[in-house]
Motif scaffolding. Structure first.
Motif, mmCIF file in Angstrom:
data_model
loop_
_atom_site.group_PDB
_atom_site.id
_atom_site.type_symbol
_atom_site.label_atom_id
_atom_site.label_comp_id
_atom_site.label_asym_id
_atom_site.label_seq_id
_atom_site.Cartn_x
_atom_site.Cartn_y
_atom_site.Cartn_z
ATOM 1 N N LEU A 17 0.514 -1.691 0.058
ATOM 2 C CA LEU A 17 -0.053 -0.565 -0.158
ATOM 3 C C LEU A 17 0.689 1.009 -0.382
ATOM 4 O O LEU A 17 0.198 2.299 -1.139
ATOM 5 N N ASN A 18 2.113 1.562 0.839
ATOM 6 C CA ASN A 18 3.112 2.113 0.615
ATOM 7 C C ASN A 18 3.623 2.546 -0.345
ATOM 8 O O ASN A 18 2.892 3.343 -0.948
ATOM 9 N N LEU A 19 3.826 1.222 -1.326
ATOM 10 C CA LEU A 19 4.325 2.002 -2.672
ATOM 11 C C LEU A 19 2.724 2.050 -3.614
ATOM 12 O O LEU A 19 3.175 3.428 -4.200
ATOM 13 N N TYR A 20 2.164 1.789 -3.571
ATOM 14 C CA TYR A 20 0.872 1.781 -4.393
ATOM 15 C C TYR A 20 1.267 3.441 -3.706
ATOM 16 O O TYR A 20 0.571 4.121 -5.357
ATOM 17 N N ALA A 21 0.556 3.440 -2.873
ATOM 18 C CA ALA A 21 0.616 5.678 -2.717
ATOM 19 C C ALA A 21 1.861 6.266 -2.768
ATOM 20 O O ALA A 21 1.445 7.178 -3.376
ATOM 21 N N PHE A 22 2.755 5.863 -3.216
ATOM 22 C CA PHE A 22 3.533 6.680 -3.304
ATOM 23 C C PHE A 22 3.883 6.306 -5.041
ATOM 24 O O PHE A 22 4.355 7.697 -5.866
ATOM 25 N N THR A 23 3.095 5.284 -5.981
ATOM 26 C CA THR A 23 3.608 5.660 -7.325
ATOM 27 C C THR A 23 2.744 6.419 -7.975
ATOM 28 O O THR A 23 3.120 7.173 -8.535
ATOM 29 N N VAL A 43 -14.391 -1.526 -4.749
ATOM 30 C CA VAL A 43 -15.032 -2.956 -4.532
ATOM 31 C C VAL A 43 -15.921 -2.853 -5.638
ATOM 32 O O VAL A 43 -16.155 -3.858 -6.147
ATOM 33 N N LEU A 44 -16.615 -2.083 -6.299
ATOM 34 C CA LEU A 44 -17.948 -2.074 -7.162
ATOM 35 C C LEU A 44 -17.993 -1.976 -8.981
ATOM 36 O O LEU A 44 -18.893 -2.793 -9.738
ATOM 37 N N GLU A 45 -16.829 -1.895 -9.165
ATOM 38 C CA GLU A 45 -15.822 -2.318 -10.524
ATOM 39 C C GLU A 45 -15.776 -4.158 -10.691
ATOM 40 O O GLU A 45 -15.928 -4.578 -9.284
ATOM 41 N N ASP A 46 -16.266 -3.837 -12.137
ATOM 42 C CA ASP A 46 -16.020 -5.644 -12.301
ATOM 43 C C ASP A 46 -14.535 -5.449 -13.543
ATOM 44 O O ASP A 46 -14.562 -5.049 -14.504
ATOM 45 N N PRO A 47 -13.779 -6.376 -13.518
ATOM 46 C CA PRO A 47 -13.301 -6.611 -11.846
ATOM 47 C C PRO A 47 -13.197 -6.028 -10.733
ATOM 48 O O PRO A 47 -12.579 -4.188 -10.806
ATOM 49 N N PRO A 48 -13.548 -6.066 -9.249
ATOM 50 C CA PRO A 48 -13.058 -4.948 -8.651
ATOM 51 C C PRO A 48 -11.568 -4.472 -8.649
ATOM 52 O O PRO A 48 -11.003 -5.321 -9.217
ATOM 53 N N ARG A 49 -11.192 -3.417 -8.141
ATOM 54 C CA ARG A 49 -10.552 -2.566 -8.184
ATOM 55 C C ARG A 49 -10.159 -2.924 -6.843
ATOM 56 O O ARG A 49 -10.046 -2.157 -5.480
ATOM 57 N N ILE A 50 -9.136 -3.636 -6.454
ATOM 58 C CA ILE A 50 -8.705 -3.731 -4.416
ATOM 59 C C ILE A 50 -7.268 -2.741 -4.277
ATOM 60 O O ILE A 50 -6.095 -3.967 -4.177
ATOM 61 N N TRP A 51 -7.450 -1.605 -4.095
ATOM 62 C CA TRP A 51 -6.222 -1.487 -3.179
ATOM 63 C C TRP A 51 -5.863 -1.377 -1.797
ATOM 64 O O TRP A 51 -4.771 -0.584 -1.281
ATOM 65 N N CYS A 52 -6.553 -1.972 -1.314
ATOM 66 C CA CYS A 52 -6.249 -1.894 0.138
ATOM 67 C C CYS A 52 -5.810 -2.875 0.449
ATOM 68 O O CYS A 52 -6.277 -4.197 0.246
ATOM 69 N N PRO A 53 -5.180 -3.027 1.651
ATOM 70 C CA PRO A 53 -4.336 -4.789 1.712
ATOM 71 C C PRO A 53 -5.119 -5.225 1.897
ATOM 72 O O PRO A 53 -5.494 -5.431 3.366
ATOM 73 N N LYS A 54 -4.080 -6.396 1.372
ATOM 74 C CA LYS A 54 -5.165 -7.924 1.806
ATOM 75 C C LYS A 54 -4.816 -8.166 3.562
ATOM 76 O O LYS A 54 -5.575 -8.910 4.373
ATOM 77 N N GLU A 55 -3.640 -7.946 3.584
ATOM 78 C CA GLU A 55 -2.943 -7.998 4.924
ATOM 79 C C GLU A 55 -3.678 -7.389 6.498
ATOM 80 O O GLU A 55 -3.887 -7.872 7.316
ATOM 81 N N ILE A 56 -4.727 -6.287 5.847
ATOM 82 C CA ILE A 56 -4.965 -5.575 7.012
ATOM 83 C C ILE A 56 -6.995 -6.544 6.669
ATOM 84 O O ILE A 56 -7.351 -6.249 7.474
ATOM 85 N N LEU A 83 -1.466 11.764 1.185
ATOM 86 C CA LEU A 83 -2.505 11.828 -0.434
ATOM 87 C C LEU A 83 -2.801 10.550 -0.569
ATOM 88 O O LEU A 83 -4.463 10.520 -1.187
ATOM 89 N N GLY A 84 -2.430 10.023 -0.782
ATOM 90 C CA GLY A 84 -2.771 8.431 -1.589
ATOM 91 C C GLY A 84 -3.462 7.116 -0.949
ATOM 92 O O GLY A 84 -4.372 7.060 -1.658
ATOM 93 N N LYS A 85 -3.408 8.147 0.132
ATOM 94 C CA LYS A 85 -4.437 6.711 1.503
ATOM 95 C C LYS A 85 -5.570 6.927 1.249
ATOM 96 O O LYS A 85 -6.334 6.497 1.424
ATOM 97 N N ILE A 86 -5.444 9.076 1.372
ATOM 98 C CA ILE A 86 -6.856 8.732 1.319
ATOM 99 C C ILE A 86 -7.566 8.455 -0.158
ATOM 100 O O ILE A 86 -8.515 8.604 -0.096
#
Length: 333
Positions: free
Chosen positions: A139-145, A195-208, A182-185
């Motif tokens: 998630l840190n990396l995604y928010a940074f990218t 989540v409602l996208e088909d297929p879902p776009r999941i940026w919330c980490p599975k670890e959480i 800013l990215g995490k917000i």
């Protein structure tokens, strides 16, 4: 603030387009020293084209990768426009050569600055077209990218123009924290839509989310309200750890206009966390700050003491919302 509409019709179109795609960003750009306002307006529109390309789900991921990597090489080509476009960005993309015209009017230093930013950002954007967000470091990396290369390049611009402490160039980590916050917000605010996208776009980490739910799509299901709120609060709490480094960054910005440009989005992000915290509406509708509250925060940010005062007030408001039953309440506080 900008006192008058640009006389050049093409530059005026750029500002009008910026208002259409991001009214709030116009306000912070207008706080900058006048010498930076037009270059940053053009920069935003160039980056908006890149971001639109990244998010255009009609283009298969394997085709978007080379387009993102090559984007920077076309931004000076008056005959070119990004091969994408949807929603409110269609007009920008269709008329993109008008942005290029303004880009070519900038001095060579500013053109190189924007080109380098696009090259770095385009490369970073390809990472999560090919992988998923599984852990908090992911998630840190995604928010940074999506924000980090911009923050780093802007920091160099501030320093080059003597608007910020040169020591910031040795602290890319601080620029990174500004970007990640800013990215995490954005991840939190858009969770229902993604989540409602088909297929879902999941940026919330599975670890959480796996601590509370078997399937992230259950986060918008009423019978999992308690688990969904615990998951939401966990993600929000993770975002809070970026605040201290963000404040360190802003202490090193000298110019009042640049300070406001940097501080307002970070303060709005903290206010958004407070509004979203333990709020079921994140999963059922759109959670936004009231316009009056936004204006009040915007006007309150004039210097570091004022920023600390606003941050403290929002933190106290959020602390009052914490509930003992939440698994992360002690860490949040």
């Amino acid at each position: 603030r900008r006192k008058r509409k640009p006389q050049d019709p093409n530059l005026a179109w750029c500002w009008e387009t910026l208002i259409k795609v991001s009214r709030s960003y116009v306000l912070v750009i207008q706080q900058l020293p006048e010498v930076l306002q037009d270059p940053i307006c053009v920069t935003y529109l160039v980056l908006r084209g890149l971001d639109t390309l990244q998010d255009d789900m009609a283009i298969p991921a394997e085709k978007r990768v080379p387009l993102l990597l090559d984007y920077y090489s076309h931004i000076g080509d008056i005959t070119w426009k990004p091969p994408c476009g949807y929603g409110q960005y269609v007009e920008l993309i269709e008329e993109y050569p008008r942005v290029t015209k303004e880009f070519l009017k900038l001095n060579k230093q500013d053109q190189q600055f924007i080109t380098h930013m696009c090259m770095r950002l385009g490369a970073e954007m390809t990472v999560f077209l090919k992988r998923h967000v599984l852990t908090v470091p992911d998630l840190n990396l995604y928010a940074f990218t999506n924000n980090g290369p911009v923050a780093i390049c802007l920091t160099k611009l501030w320093v080059d123009r003597k608007f910020a402490d040169p020591k910031l160039l040795d602290r890319e980590d601080l620029s990174g924290h500004m970007a990640m916050f800013l990215g995490k917000i954005n991840v939190i605010r858009d969770i229902k839509e993604d989540v409602l996208e088909d297929p879902p776009r999941i940026w919330c980490p599975k670890e959480i989310w796996r601590k509370y739910l078997k399937d992230l799509r259950d986060i918008i299901t009423p019978e999992y309200q308690k688990e969904a709120l615990a998951c939401l609060n966990d993600i929000l709490t993770d975002a809070l750890r970026h605040i201290e480094p963000c404040l360190q960054y802003m202490e090193m910005v000298w110019d009042e206009g640049v300070f406001k440009f940097c501080a307002v989005p970070e303060l709005m992000s903290l206010a958004t966390i407070s509004v979203c915290y333990n709020n079921q509406k994140v999963f059922t509708g759109v959670v936004k700050m009231r316009r009056g509250e936004t204006a009040k925060l915007f006007l309150s940010v004039t210097n570091m003491p004022a920023l600390y005062k606003s941050f403290s007030a929002i933190a106290e408001e959020m602390e009052a919302k914490c509930v003992r039953e939440d698994p992360n309440s002690a860490l949040t506080v």
